[in-house]
Design a protein around this motif. Sequence first.
Motif, mmCIF file in Angstrom:
data_model
loop_
_atom_site.group_PDB
_atom_site.id
_atom_site.type_symbol
_atom_site.label_atom_id
_atom_site.label_comp_id
_atom_site.label_asym_id
_atom_site.label_seq_id
_atom_site.Cartn_x
_atom_site.Cartn_y
_atom_site.Cartn_z
ATOM 1 N N ASP A 42 -36.453 5.434 -11.947
ATOM 2 C CA ASP A 42 -37.652 6.282 -11.992
ATOM 3 C C ASP A 42 -37.581 7.401 -10.953
ATOM 4 N N GLN A 43 -36.695 7.251 -9.970
ATOM 5 C CA GLN A 43 -36.580 8.224 -8.879
ATOM 6 C C GLN A 43 -35.431 9.208 -9.102
ATOM 7 N N VAL A 44 -34.580 8.938 -10.093
ATOM 8 C CA VAL A 44 -33.468 9.830 -10.436
ATOM 9 C C VAL A 44 -33.909 10.644 -11.650
ATOM 10 N N PHE A 45 -33.858 11.960 -11.520
ATOM 11 C CA PHE A 45 -34.371 12.849 -12.555
ATOM 12 C C PHE A 45 -33.240 13.589 -13.261
ATOM 13 N N LYS A 46 -33.358 13.662 -14.598
ATOM 14 C CA LYS A 46 -32.385 14.394 -15.396
ATOM 15 C C LYS A 46 -32.935 15.778 -15.711
ATOM 16 N N THR A 47 -32.027 16.682 -16.011
ATOM 17 C CA THR A 47 -32.382 18.065 -16.327
ATOM 18 C C THR A 47 -32.049 18.314 -17.793
ATOM 19 N N LEU A 48 -33.066 18.632 -18.584
ATOM 20 C CA LEU A 48 -32.872 18.929 -20.001
ATOM 21 C C LEU A 48 -33.291 20.374 -20.264
ATOM 22 N N VAL A 49 -32.507 21.053 -21.091
ATOM 23 C CA VAL A 49 -32.839 22.431 -21.451
ATOM 24 C C VAL A 49 -33.379 22.429 -22.874
ATOM 25 N N VAL A 50 -34.518 23.098 -23.036
ATOM 26 C CA VAL A 50 -35.269 23.055 -24.287
ATOM 27 C C VAL A 50 -35.425 24.463 -24.855
ATOM 28 N N LEU A 51 -35.281 24.566 -26.175
ATOM 29 C CA LEU A 51 -35.495 25.819 -26.885
ATOM 30 C C LEU A 51 -36.959 25.872 -27.303
#
Length: 155
Positions: A42-51
């Motif tokens: 819950d403390q590790v965050f992912k980065t997603l790129v959205v159109l």
Amino acid sequence: MTPAINTAKKAKVDFKIHEYSHDPRADSYGQEAAEKLGVNSDQVFKTLVVLMNGKDLGVAVLPVSRQLNLKLFAKAMGVKKAAMADKKLVEKTTGYILGGVSPIGQKKTLSTVVHDTAKNFKTIFVSAGKRGLDMELAPDNLVKLTRGKFDRICE
């Protein structure tokens, strides 16, 4: 040095770098990071790129333990439609490869939303710009560096 690290240093933001040996067979880059760093997912965050609306890109930063809700993301960004961006477009626009996309120091500054649970932690972990390299920093500093905002983008 990655663009993410250089950006944080230039802004004089406190952060720590954590390196681990990335396994190319890992199913989930974020889950692998949490396990190898010995941190709650819950403390590790992912980065997603959205159109967004079929033309603009935005960034969603959320815990690796959760799934992005595209409707909530669209609402947070004030757009009608949101869909995951194509891998090649992500890499070309951010300057990072998948699994190492940092929300910080991207080639092009994109509108960013950080899931509001980040505020529950003193520090969170995000990619520092390559696989096997994470950056630990205060959630407010992440929002400052990305010129982003907090909002609810997951269930």
